[in-house]
Design an enzyme around this catalytic site. Structure first.
Site, mmCIF file in Angstrom:
data_model
loop_
_atom_site.group_PDB
_atom_site.id
_atom_site.type_symbol
_atom_site.label_atom_id
_atom_site.label_comp_id
_atom_site.label_asym_id
_atom_site.label_seq_id
_atom_site.Cartn_x
_atom_site.Cartn_y
_atom_site.Cartn_z
ATOM 1 N N THR A 150 3.622 12.241 15.577
ATOM 2 C CA THR A 150 3.597 13.681 16.054
ATOM 3 C C THR A 150 2.540 14.228 16.269
ATOM 4 O O THR A 150 1.584 14.138 15.050
ATOM 5 C CB THR A 150 4.700 14.400 15.344
ATOM 6 O OG1 THR A 150 6.129 13.801 15.337
ATOM 7 C CG2 THR A 150 4.843 15.738 16.020
ATOM 8 N N HIS A 214 -4.204 0.733 5.624
ATOM 9 C CA HIS A 214 -5.174 1.612 6.070
ATOM 10 C C HIS A 214 -6.328 1.641 4.968
ATOM 11 O O HIS A 214 -7.668 1.225 5.511
ATOM 12 C CB HIS A 214 -4.642 3.194 5.859
ATOM 13 C CG HIS A 214 -3.771 3.525 7.097
ATOM 14 N ND1 HIS A 214 -3.496 4.914 7.321
ATOM 15 C CD2 HIS A 214 -3.437 2.879 8.099
ATOM 16 C CE1 HIS A 214 -2.943 4.976 8.606
ATOM 17 N NE2 HIS A 214 -2.864 3.514 9.026
#
Length: 414
Positions: A150, A214
């Site tokens: 989002t 990550h």
């Protein structure tokens, strides 16, 4: 038991989307609180113009779309009223302790449940201990990760746009008979997301794939040079070197990181994930011709070199979207062309490192602290922490200016 009053902690795009989903699913009055600052001031200004109405847009997901009028916006954590029975922490996991202390949860006598939207390994344990220290008995629910991707629409701090939704979310509570776990399940299922309930929060918190991916891909010299540069990067986050950071070395780092985190998971009473199978089955799959089911299921038992080999195959196989339809020239969708976000100045003039890799660095710090307290050796995690801090130090020396959020943290860790 019905949820009557819900407090959303945080005012980012995930918080706005979550507030809309909560209000629709639970038929609950929803309020939002955020730390005092320039972002909170902008949110407050836009709420005044909209009459306290926030908006979520999620194409093809009608349940996640809509407008909701929030009951109240608090621009200071300590100013929250004692009226909420549920709280959703939509803030980075490294800030849970400070946020809950600032909220003075011992004074929130109506509070029955705290929901961790995107925790890291050990977050439920840390929050549960903080709750016990305050003399309260509160259910703490962990979600494996935020349920969507989002962002804010341009020029708006109260209109979120959800471009993708997770296919599966894991949930667990620290209570044998949780009051509100089924409410969270229902919310996700109404959004078309499969839910899997685990007995132990650790088994949920270790199922966030960014925890393993990550740091390996974005805390290395190649990526840090792209991130800490004022020249626009032309490289991509998920491409093979030299277009991106993926090399045999970054894959090797991922395997080492996974094994160190797995040791922490075991120490905390959980069961480590099969990294390759989780990447494929819970995130984005590749064709059987690229990775066989036996390779996926047997991954944990293989020697490190074979594990690295199979992970390299996986990332090479999703340079393009392997399930997209080729265009008229036979080209598949360029799945891996995701640009680097780079260091920049905030509205107040401070240098700020983008969320990737700042939040990943902070998560490593938190896991390293937990490991040290339990006598677990984490040399790879410590090396990644030092590498990030060295780059920060170089930048601050070069500019003669601090980077937001780093000075006190750097002194605390080194």
């Amino acid at each position: 038991m019905r949820v009557q009053h819900t407090l959303i902690v945080g005012a980012g795009p995930a918080a706005i989307q979550t507030a809309v989903a909560v209000a629709k699913s639970w038929q609950s009055e929803v309020s939002i609180v955020n730390r005092n600052g320039s972002h909170s001031s902008e949110v407050q200004n836009q709420l005044k113009k909209s009459g306290n109405v926030i908006t979520a847009i999620a194409p093809n997901r009608p349940f996640l779309s809509g407008e909701v009028k929030i009951a109240h916006f608090y621009d200071e954590l300590a100013s929250v009223d004692d009226r909420f029975d549920a709280m959703v922490l939509c803030v980075p996991s490294y800030s849970y302790h400070d946020v809950l202390q600032s909220l003075c949860i011992e004074k929130l006598t109506q509070l029955q449940t705290i929901i961790l939207l995107s925790p890291v390994v050990g977050s439920n344990d840390l929050v549960s201990q903080l709750v016990r220290d305050s003399g309260r008995s509160i259910e703490v629910i962990s979600s494996s990760t935020y349920f969507a991707a989002t962002k804010f629409l341009p020029d708006s701090e109260i209109v979120s746009f959800t471009k993708a939704v997770k296919k599966r979310i894991y949930l667990a509570t620290n209570k044998e008979r949780g009051l509100h776990l089924h409410h969270v399940e229902r919310l996700l299922e109404e959004a078309g997301i499969e839910t899997v309930v685990k007995e132990n929060p650790i088994d949920v918190e270790c199922r966030n794939i960014t925890t393993y991916v990550h740091p390996a891909f974005f805390i290395n010299r190649f990526s840090l040079n792209e991130i800490f540069s004022e020249t626009k990067s032309l490289k991509s986050l998920y491409k093979l070197y030299p277009e991106g950071p993926i090399t045999q070395d970054t894959i090797r780092i991922m395997v080492k990181l996974w094994k160190e985190i797995s040791a922490l998971v075991v120490e905390l009473g959980g069961n480590p994930i099969n990294l390759l199978q989780f990447l494929n089955d819970d995130n984005y799959p590749v064709h059987d011709e690229s990775l066989s089911r036996s390779d996926l299921e047997g991954f944990n038992a293989f020697e490190p070199v074979k594990q690295e080999y199979l992970l390299y195959i996986r990332y090479a196989s999703i340079l393009i979207d392997p399930f997209s339809k080729p265009d008229s020239n036979g080209a598949y969708f360029d799945f891996s062309k995701v640009p680097y976000q780079q260091i920049s100045r905030t509205a107040s003039g401070e240098w700020s490192v983008p969320r990737i890799p700042f939040e990943d660095y902070m998560n490593l710090v938190q896991m390293h602290r937990m490991g040290v307290r339990r006598g677990i050796s984490m040399p790879e995690i410590f090396r990644l922490i030092q590498l990030f801090e060295q780059k920060v130090h170089e930048w601050q020396c070069l500019k003669g200016e601090p980077i937001r959020g780093m000075r006190s943290k750097e002194r605390e860790i080194l």
